[in-house]
Design an enzyme around this catalytic site. Structure first.
Site, short mmCIF file in Angstrom:
data_model
loop_
_atom_site.label_atom_id
_atom_site.label_comp_id
_atom_site.label_asym_id
_atom_site.label_seq_id
_atom_site.Cartn_x
_atom_site.Cartn_y
_atom_site.Cartn_z
N THR A 116 -2.60 35.01 101.34
CA THR A 116 -3.35 34.10 102.19
C THR A 116 -3.25 34.60 103.62
O THR A 116 -2.17 34.95 104.09
CB THR A 116 -2.78 32.66 102.09
OG1 THR A 116 -2.84 32.26 100.73
CG2 THR A 116 -3.56 31.70 102.96
N LEU A 117 -4.38 34.63 104.30
CA LEU A 117 -4.44 35.14 105.66
C LEU A 117 -4.89 34.02 106.60
O LEU A 117 -5.90 33.38 106.36
CB LEU A 117 -5.44 36.30 105.72
CG LEU A 117 -5.75 36.90 107.08
CD1 LEU A 117 -4.54 37.65 107.61
CD2 LEU A 117 -6.93 37.85 106.96
N LEU A 163 -6.01 33.31 110.41
CA LEU A 163 -6.41 33.92 111.68
C LEU A 163 -6.45 32.84 112.75
O LEU A 163 -6.77 31.68 112.46
CB LEU A 163 -7.80 34.55 111.55
CG LEU A 163 -7.90 35.79 110.68
CD1 LEU A 163 -9.36 36.21 110.54
CD2 LEU A 163 -7.07 36.92 111.23
N ASP A 221 -17.19 43.18 91.91
CA ASP A 221 -17.41 41.76 92.21
C ASP A 221 -17.56 41.51 93.72
O ASP A 221 -17.10 40.49 94.22
CB ASP A 221 -16.23 40.97 91.65
CG ASP A 221 -16.45 39.48 91.66
OD1 ASP A 221 -17.60 39.06 91.47
OD2 ASP A 221 -15.48 38.74 91.86
N GLU A 248 -17.10 39.34 104.99
CA GLU A 248 -16.98 38.60 106.25
C GLU A 248 -17.08 39.55 107.43
O GLU A 248 -16.86 40.75 107.30
CB GLU A 248 -15.63 37.86 106.31
CG GLU A 248 -15.59 36.55 105.56
CD GLU A 248 -15.47 36.72 104.05
OE1 GLU A 248 -15.82 35.77 103.34
OE2 GLU A 248 -15.05 37.79 103.59
N ASP A 274 -11.78 39.59 99.67
CA ASP A 274 -11.69 39.27 98.25
C ASP A 274 -11.79 40.54 97.41
O ASP A 274 -12.86 41.07 97.19
CB ASP A 274 -12.82 38.29 97.88
CG ASP A 274 -12.81 37.92 96.40
OD1 ASP A 274 -11.86 38.31 95.69
OD2 ASP A 274 -13.74 37.24 95.96
#
Length: 194
Positions: A6-7, A9, A73, A78, A93
């Site tokens: 999990t990031l 920002l 996939d 982003e 992802d």
């Protein structure tokens, strides 16, 4: 074993989500345009932000990366919000990566073989990594990780094999269109591609 990261920002770096131009439809019986239209890249080249700046070349680099790791996939990516198409792609992802090492999904390279352009620096780098250099570098980079081995030998061998497929695809483009058309200087404006 599967895992996730999990990031978070800071709020001053809002991200914007973009539909990948070579994304899949995920609907039975419905193909994406790139799957049946060999001239699809020509339409992409006329659409902002792919009509100028680095974004199309970033898509090409991403396709090569995804092919190496077996990620078929990539339906979104982003970038930083309100960047006017100038920021790099941010690839968050990669969940379908390193699945079946025996399966090489060529369609991941659709943007590469339909557009037939690549950064000179990317071309130089992938040529440097051939002949087992990629798997050796990956093995070395992961050797000190507490959960080593992270990738199996089969996955590392698949990366080397897939790299040769990328090189063969680019060579085919060069034979068809010539070096000056296919190899693009890193900072070149892409308006000549229209």
């Amino acid at each position: 074993m599967e895992g996730s990261v999990t990031l978070w920002l800071p709020d001053i770096w809002p991200l914007q989500k973009h539909r990948h131009p070579w994304g899949r439809t995920y609907r039975e019986g419905k193909l994406a345009r790139w799957e049946y239209d060999e001239s699809y890249c020509d339409a992409v080249k006329k659409t902002p932000p792919y009509d100028s700046g680095p974004r199309l070349l970033d898509i090409i680099d991403t396709a090569i990366f995804d092919h190496l790791i077996g990620n078929a996939d990539r339906h979104h990516y982003e970038s930083f919000q309100d960047d006017g198409g100038a920021s790099m792609l941010i690839l968050l992802d990669n969940a379908k990566s390193f699945g079946n090492p025996s399966l090489d999904e060529r369609s991941i390279l659709a943007s590469v073989y339909q557009c037939c352009i690549i950064r000179v620096s990317t071309w130089n780098r992938i040529n440097y990594l051939k002949n087992g250099v990629l798997s050796t570098a990956m093995r070395t980079a992961m050797s000190h990780d507490p959960i080593t081995p992270i990738l199996t030998d089969s996955h590392l061998e698949a990366m080397d094999r897939r790299l040769m497929s990328v090189i063969a695809t680019i060579k085919q483009c060069i034979e068809q269109f010539g070096t000056d058309t296919v190899l693009v200087e890193d900072r070149m404006k892409l308006s000549h591609l229209k």
